[in-house]
Design an enzyme around this catalytic site. Structure first.
Site, PDB file in Angstrom:
ATOM      1  N   ARG A  21      -4.527  -7.556  -9.501  1.00 28.47           N
ATOM      2  CA  ARG A  21      -5.229  -6.364  -9.016  1.00 28.47           C
ATOM      3  C   ARG A  21      -6.350  -5.976  -9.997  1.00 28.47           C
ATOM      4  O   ARG A  21      -7.446  -5.598  -9.582  1.00 28.47           O
ATOM      5  CB  ARG A  21      -4.274  -5.189  -8.787  1.00 28.47           C
ATOM      6  CG  ARG A  21      -4.952  -4.006  -8.111  1.00 28.47           C
ATOM      7  CD  ARG A  21      -4.000  -2.885  -7.733  1.00 28.47           C
ATOM      8  NE  ARG A  21      -3.288  -3.110  -6.486  1.00 28.47           N
ATOM      9  CZ  ARG A  21      -3.775  -2.852  -5.267  1.00 28.47           C
ATOM     10  NH1 ARG A  21      -5.007  -2.366  -5.127  1.00 28.47           N
ATOM     11  NH2 ARG A  21      -3.058  -3.082  -4.187  1.00 28.47           N
ATOM     12  N   GLU A  64      -2.675   5.988  -5.126  1.00 26.78           N
ATOM     13  CA  GLU A  64      -3.087   5.602  -6.470  1.00 26.78           C
ATOM     14  C   GLU A  64      -4.513   6.008  -6.809  1.00 26.78           C
ATOM     15  O   GLU A  64      -4.868   6.150  -7.981  1.00 26.78           O
ATOM     16  CB  GLU A  64      -2.948   4.082  -6.631  1.00 26.78           C
ATOM     17  CG  GLU A  64      -1.506   3.629  -6.570  1.00 26.78           C
ATOM     18  CD  GLU A  64      -1.395   2.129  -6.400  1.00 26.78           C
ATOM     19  OE1 GLU A  64      -1.350   1.448  -7.423  1.00 26.78           O
ATOM     20  OE2 GLU A  64      -1.364   1.652  -5.255  1.00 26.78           O
TER      21      GLU A  64
END
Lengths: 279, 772
Positions: free
Chosen positions: B330, B732
């Site tokens: 990520r 997030e």
């Protein structure tokens, strides 16, 4: 955590007796419970002195204020008698959080003898006396003599703090308190500066300074205090003493800040006293 | 796609339904892991390694076994299945066998009648170690001759667990075309999750299998781990989530380890076994955000057009892989930022060291690189003399653009709208002027404004597409109320409320009629983990799928009851179109279905849209969709002390359709608070692999007074066709954007350039000195 047994004394004499047997006086427990949990201290039992009348109450006395050792910060902050001690209120209002100020006591702050004790700074500035009871006698000593070092005091076995006597400062003192750290609450000071400054005709007549967290105990830099006399409260005049104050402190490096930073900030904070001139 | 007939009742999606779990929590009635008790339950304490890297010469537990209150102990020999906690790789033992690789690694377990007895007994363990050379810094671990820490079958090369790349265009050429190049190195340390509720599980042996109750995000991960260590079929292992007091990623993989530890004890002793960590054990021994070192280089033309980005970064993974490969991936995909960049080269490394394994934390490997790319954008803006918002807007990705991984964005790109809205609500020009005036006036204070823009790949992405799925079960009760079972978890983020809204809207019933059952692996198919801001999108689609199926069945019943092929809806009554007096309520329909033995349960299923990835080039459709944000922070720095305070904050998000504006706003404000902590105060020093002060006395997170009262939150909703009602992920993103805006504001206020977190007063005072 297994708490030691908590004993409730009948009266002050009983409390003194129980303390003499090794019991640890307890009121709010905001410092003590942390130490017990860490195992830093293992007293055989705790003596809950929070309800003894002799340790409670905040009274005006001849030329001062007497504060019971078991008075909480919130009680002190809201007591009419402390309206004459704005420096005390300024400092106590920065302690921990509302919850801690409701539980914690000024007596506890003194006996904890932390160099970062926010309550100690005004007591040093005001020349407070610590009134101690023990098995043999009562005695009273200046806070600067009571606190010996980090966590160390002049308390003898079997003694406990009954109260604090705080003389009123002369009229006209400008109070200043500033605590430095990385957040706005629930903060142990990385450095703090408290001051009482009297100004006359644009110049300092008297100045008292006390610094927290920059020496083994709260520190009164008396040479700098004297050097301030006669100077205007301007940034330029204060800046001339910045290095002197930085050299007067004896900080350590720890997880929260380096000694060098504490030294620099101690000197820098002196400049902030210029805010008193306008205020 | 069928939509219910519409117009019959007020829409529920898009409204600020109060949190369904709020009242029980406020009243203190919610039951957390440590509130559970079972008859005969023992308390487990883990005996842990005191050394960062050592051979275990002798493990003497005789003193432990004979301590008062002890019921039993468990060691490697007591593990009935495999001594491995399976996460992505299979390199981490449940209990260290022969060698320990970090301080705090579990060695053995003791069970006692009370928690204190277990703790005191554990302290009597005597371990003889033979120390092995240890390394704590990724650079040392990668150096020639470094001691091997990573297991060869779990590492790309040596101690490099993983090395991942993106290669796009030709960066040499891109930099040659640049008029301005900025370059910097950025350092960040640990961030601790600081969830309110520490880790905790209770393992209960029952029915020849094991049930584990616990505070956790990913029940199916836990099920897999427990089955693996007990050597049981998955069907014999049941995981039930207890009310979970925060996760932030910290309860993604760690509960698998803890549940497996407790399960081994419970299995051996045939008694329920509770394992709850106290705060210091939790901070010292469980996952946290990876420390990172990032070297970043950006090139742009004089007009601000980006020509090339080159990034090399290293994450300190700790002693075992756990989730590091996914975190790194990520980070890799997010390293170039939300910009159009023709030439990109990224090299990402996660490195084994003799430290506690790092893992998932809100943002999952992206905040570290975001600090770098957003700092670079500001440095670039300063060098070019450009407005930092304008520079970002000029390069911001739009529909039709290609990302750094070569993915063409086909829909739902609200980044430009975020930037425009942020400019508007912050009154950008006026704020700048106010700040300048303040700075001219004040002698010892400086204000600064900072911007940050981010993109976030929603869902697991092309590294783990198999996990991007979710199941739901909807059960219409005989009285018209509805029970919903899902496989993803509420951890404080508001998922329960949002999923109920989706179910209620899909069914056409009020929110109060729908109740979510506790998450239990035996109720629904494996729904993947509750991570990656995917719950609203993927689980929400599964719930909507179930709701629509059930709705069709209900409508069949309505038509049968009214004896008419069509009907109208008024309030919550179904009416005969010609004869409105003939009507039937939702509850009456349910009763009718029940009395005729209709099947009143439906399952729903969803999975993320296809993604793909070529690891050799870093090309592919990395995620099925992206969310976007633009944050602006205004800070004030004290020049005497270096203390920094965040005064104002503006946050604009595109997370597609917002299902619940109140909980979404809560997510954003929480993420801002967490980002303020990351940028300004959170620091967890360690020495020789040992966390020095695992407590909140020295690990400072923001208090209410450190979060500005003036936070403006706005949503620009670019709908996504693959999400329920057009929703994308949000969870997030606020944290990812906020810290970098604060960091840029600090740099702007001081005139220096912040290159390491946190900006504690000491570091800021140094910046002031350099900036002056």
């Amino acid at each position: 955590m297994d708490l030691p047994e908590i004993v409730r004394p009948r009266d002050l004499a009983d409390a003194v007796r129980l303390t003499g047997e090794g019991g640890k006086p307890l009121v709010g427990g905001t410092d003590l419970f942390v130490r017990l949990r860490k195992g830093a201290e293992r007293p055989p039992f705790l003596v809950y002195v929070g309800e003894l009348p002799e340790l409670r109450g905040i009274h005006e006395t001849e030329g001062g204020v007497e504060i019971g050792a078991a008075a909480t910060h919130v009680e002190i902050l809201s007591a009419p008698a402390t309206a004459q001690l704005p420096i005390l209120r300024l400092a106590l209002a920065t302690i921990g959080s509302p919850a801690l100020r409701h539980m914690g006591t000024l007596g506890g702050n003194v006996v904890n003898a932390s160099p970062a004790g926010d309550g100690l700074v005004p007591l040093y500035l005001l020349g407070a006396q610590v009134n101690v009871v023990g098995p043999a006698r009562e005695r009273s000593l200046p806070v600067e003599e009571f606190v010996l070092g980090p966590g160390r005091t002049a308390l003898q076995p079997g003694e406990l703090i009954r109260s604090l006597t705080i003389p009123l400062p002369r009229d006209g003192a400008h109070p200043y308190f500033r605590k430095v750290g990385r957040r706005q609450a629930l903060l142990i000071a990385v450095a703090s500066l408290g001051a009482l400054v009297w100004v006359e005709d644009g110049a300092v007549r008297e100045a008292r300074l006390a610094l927290g967290s920059v020496a083994p105990t709260v520190l009164r830099p008396r040479e700098v205090e004297r050097a301030l006399v006669g100077r205007p409260l301007t940034v330029e005049a204060l800046a001339e003493l910045r290095d002197a104050l930085s050299s007067a402190v004896r900080p350590i490096s720890d997880l929260r800040a380096s000694a060098d930073y504490r030294r620099r900030v101690s000197g820098n904070l002196l400049l902030d006293l210029s805010s008193l001139a306008s205020g | 796609m069928t939509r219910r007939s519409g117009g019959e009742s007020d829409p529920i999606v898009g409204t600020p339904v109060p949190r369904l779990d709020a009242e029980a929590k406020v009243r203190g009635e919610a039951r957390y892991a440590d509130d559970l008790a079972f008859a005969g339950m023992v308390h487990v304490k883990t005996i842990r390694s005191e050394r960062p890297h050592a051979r275990i010469v002798r493990l003497d537990l005789s003193g432990v076994e004979s301590a008062p209150g002890v019921v039993g102990i468990a060691t490697v020999a007591d593990i009935p299945g495999e001594n491995i906690v399976p996460i992505i790789y299979r390199d981490m033992p449940l209990l260290a066998a022969g060698v320990v690789r970090y301080v705090g690694e579990p060695l053995a377990l003791v069970a006692a009648e009370t928690r204190d007895a277990a703790r005191e007994a554990a302290a009597r363990a005597r371990v003889a170690y033979e120390d092995l050379p240890a390394v704590f810094d990724p650079r040392d671990a990668l150096a020639h001759g470094a001691p091997p820490i990573a297991r060869p079958d779990a590492a790309d090369e040596g101690n490099a667990f993983n090395h991942m790349v993106i290669r796009k265009g030709d960066v040499a050429q891109g930099f040659a075309q640049a008029d301005v190049i900025v370059e910097g190195e950025y350092e960040v340390g640990y961030q601790e999750h600081a969830y309110l509720e520490p880790q905790g599980v209770v393992a209960v042996p029952e029915d020849g299998g094991m049930t584990v109750y616990g505070t956790l995000q990913c029940p199916f991960y836990v099920q897999n781990a427990v089955a693996n260590v007990l050597g049981l079929p998955l069907a014999r292992v049941r995981i039930v989530q207890t009310c979970t007091g925060g996760g932030f990623g910290g309860k993604e993989d760690v509960p698998s380890h803890l549940a497996a530890l407790a399960a081994v004890v419970a299995w051996k002793l045939r008694r329920p076994a509770k394992l709850v960590l106290d705060r210091s054990e939790d901070i010292a021994t469980t996952s946290k955000r990876h420390p990172g070192s990032i070297r970043y280089r950006t090139g742009a033309r004089r007009d601000g057009t980006l020509t090339a980005v080159e990034v090399e970064f290293y994450y300190n993974a700790g002693a075992y892989q756990t989730l590091s490969s996914a975190v790194l991936w990520r980070g890799l995909v997010h390293a170039p930022g939300p910009y159009r960049i023709p030439n990109v080269k990224v090299d990402a490394y996660s490195v084994a060291t003799n430290t506690v394994p790092c893992g998932a934390f809100r943002g999952f490997g992206s905040p570290q690189v975001i600090f770098a790319h957003e700092s670079q954008m500001d440095e670039l803006a300063r060098r070019l003399g450009m407005d930092p918002l304008e520079l970002r807007a000029k390069n911001a990705l739009r529909v039709g653009d290609e990302t750094a991984t070569g993915q063409v964005l086909t829909e739902s790109v609200g980044l430009g709208a975020c930037l425009a809205k942020a400019r508007e609500i912050s009154r950008w020009e006026e704020v700048q002027a106010e700040v300048a005036a303040f700075n001219r006036r004040e002698r010892f204070k400086r204000r600064g404004v900072g911007v940050s823009t981010v993109m976030y790949g929603v869902g697991m992405g092309a590294k783990a597409p198999l996990l991007d799925k979710a199941g739901a079960y909807l059960k219409l009760e005989a009285d018209g109320s509805v029970t919903l079972a899902v496989g993803t978890t509420e951890m404080g983020q508001g998922a329960e409320t949002v999923l109920v809204q989706i179910a209620a809207d899909g069914l056409g019933v009020p929110v109060g009629m729908v109740r979510v059952a506790p998450v239990d692996t035996s109720r629904v198919p494996d729904s993947g983990p509750t991570v990656a801001s995917r719950t609203t999108t993927v689980q929400g689609m599964a719930v909507l799928d179930a709701a629509r199926r059930l709705r069709l069945r209900i409508e069949d019943a309505v038509r049968a009851i009214l004896g008419c092929p069509t009907f109208t809806v008024a309030g919550h009554r179904f009416c005969h179109p010609q004869d409105p007096a003939r009507s039937v309520s939702f509850a009456e329909v349910a009763r009718w279905m029940w009395t005729r033995n209709w099947d009143m349960g439906v399952t729903g299923w969803a999975e993320g849209k296809p993604v793909d990835w070529d690891p050799a080039t870093g090309h592919g459709n990395a995620y099925f969709v992206y969310s976007y944000a633009c944050h602006i922070a205004l800070v004030e720095v004290d020049l005497l002390t270096g203390e920094t305070r965040v005064n104002r904050f503006w946050a604009v998000h595109d997370s597609g359709r917002i299902v619940n504006p109140a909980t979404a706003r809560g997510q954003v404000i929480g993420g801002i608070a967490q980002g303020i902590g990351y940028a300004l105060m959170e620091e967890l020093p360690s020495r020789d692999g040992r966390i020095l002060a695992p407590s909140f006395t020295s690990y400072h997170i923001p208090t209410a007074r450190d979060v500005p009262a003036g936070i403006a939150v706005a949503f620009v909703e670019a709908p996504y066709s693959g999400g329920p009602f057009g929703a994308k992920g949000l969870g997030e993103v606020p944290l990812m954007a906020s810290h970098a805006a604060v960091a840029n504001a600090v740099s702007s206020a001081t005139g220096g350039r912040l290159r390491a977190y946190p900006a504690i007063p000491e570091r800021v005072l140094d910046l002031v000195a350099k900036g002056a």
